[in-house]
Design an enzyme around this catalytic site. Structure first.
Site, short mmCIF file in Angstrom:
data_model
loop_
_atom_site.label_atom_id
_atom_site.label_comp_id
_atom_site.label_asym_id
_atom_site.label_seq_id
_atom_site.Cartn_x
_atom_site.Cartn_y
_atom_site.Cartn_z
N SER A 45 28.14 2.21 -4.05
CA SER A 45 26.53 1.83 -3.38
C SER A 45 25.31 2.21 -4.92
CB SER A 45 26.46 1.25 -2.57
OG SER A 45 24.99 0.96 -2.17
N HIS B 50 30.50 -0.92 -11.58
CA HIS B 50 29.54 -1.75 -11.86
C HIS B 50 30.61 -1.72 -13.61
CE1 HIS B 50 26.11 -0.88 -9.92
NE2 HIS B 50 25.83 -2.68 -9.64
N HIS C 67 27.18 2.03 -11.57
CA HIS C 67 28.04 2.89 -11.09
C HIS C 67 29.35 2.72 -11.56
CE1 HIS C 67 28.44 0.99 -8.15
NE2 HIS C 67 27.69 1.00 -7.46
#
Ligand code: PAF
Length: 295
Positions: free
Chosen positions: A187, A37, A34
């Protein structure tokens, strides 16, 4: 962007880069990428000529009753996102490549004390799995720089201690947590939540901010604030695992003498366990932004 699956292929690809003195940065992930990252990749690109992302859902860091089997595996979408972000190489080994003889009898890197607190207390052996695989990935890639997200703040501090203790020659960078517009920390596990659960989960960051404000306003009975926060989480329909106001380096319970604090929490939203944190500085500055640790 090439995707390599074997250690041998990766070493062959990286050898000439290292010989030409270009800096290599690694961004270790478990995939299902996502924006959080991708912000790590962005940071890595600012600091190195060659960026290697790794995707490996590491069985050693999952407990027997955890979500290893259900953990989202989305390799082709991840490849597209990494390519668009400008990542140069993806290392995506399978379990056999990393643990050719299985997990039983494999050497384990254990970082004492700090890895046994908080998430380490709730998820026995979790950080041994993390440090073992991160140590392996650092030895495989041999990067100049390793980039991690600060949402996993305890993981960051555990890895930092491992790097210090084992004299690993790598610079560590921690990148600020990315959040939805409603404050929910990004997350991969948010994908397990429906809309109502997502809405509830936003209270985690709300409560972290409320407790930070209370500390900044001069409340120093940290154990009472922790108890209040757990009550607020429960009243919001969440099941608190822990809520801890800690020394930002050691992660031990904070006391009046500590001026750099981290508030760490983990809470369940139905079946999904989420973690988050917020930093507090009592030195008068607001501690936001990335954390750099030079070796
Ligand atoms: O943070 C993660 O995604 C994982 O714990 C890591 C660092 C990639 C190790 O498996």
């Amino acid at each position: 962007m090439d995707t390599l699956h074997s250690i041998t292929q990766l070493r062959l690809a990286l050898d000439p880069v290292r010989r030409s003195s270009q800096r290599i940065a690694v961004v270790p992930t478990m995939g299902n990428l996502h924006e959080g990252h991708l912000s790590l990749v962005e940071k890595a690109l600012e600091r190195a000529e060659l960026v290697v992302a790794t995707i490996f859902v590491n069985p050693m860091q999952f407990g027997a009753n955890e979500d290893l089997d259900n953990y989202p595996r989305t390799l082709s979408e991840d490849q597209e996102k990494l390519q668009a972000a400008g990542c140069h190489l993806l290392f995506a080994p399978n379990t056999r490549e990393i643990y050719p003889e299985g997990l039983d009898g494999h050497s384990v890197v254990h970082v004492p004390v700090i890895s046994e607190l908080h998430c380490g207390a709730s998820r026995a052996g979790h950080f041994d799995g993390v440090t073992t695989v991160v140590c392996k990935l650092l030895n495989i890639v041999q990067p100049d720089i390793a980039v991690f997200g600060l949402k996993d703040y305890q993981q960051f501090q555990v890895v930092r201690k491992m790097i210090d203790d084992l004299c690993l020659a790598v610079e560590l960078i921690g990148v600020e947590t990315r959040r939805d517009s409603n404050g929910l920390a990004l997350s991969s596990r948010n994908g397990y939540l429906d809309d109502i659960e997502k809405d509830r989960a936003t209270r985690i960051y709300g409560i972290l901010r409320e407790i930070r404000s209370a500390i900044e306003a001069g409340h120093h009975d940290y154990r009472k604030l922790e108890a209040d926060a757990r009550t607020r989480l429960a009243e919001s329909g969440l099941t608190p695992d822990y809520f801890a106001i800690c020394n930002a380096q050691t992660l031990q319970p904070a006391n009046r003498n500590d001026d750099e604090l981290i508030i760490l929490t983990a809470a369940w939203v139905k079946q999904t366990r989420l973690i988050d944190n917020i930093r507090v500085s009592l030195r008068g500055n607001q501690p936001t932004g990335d954390v750099h640790v030079h070796q």
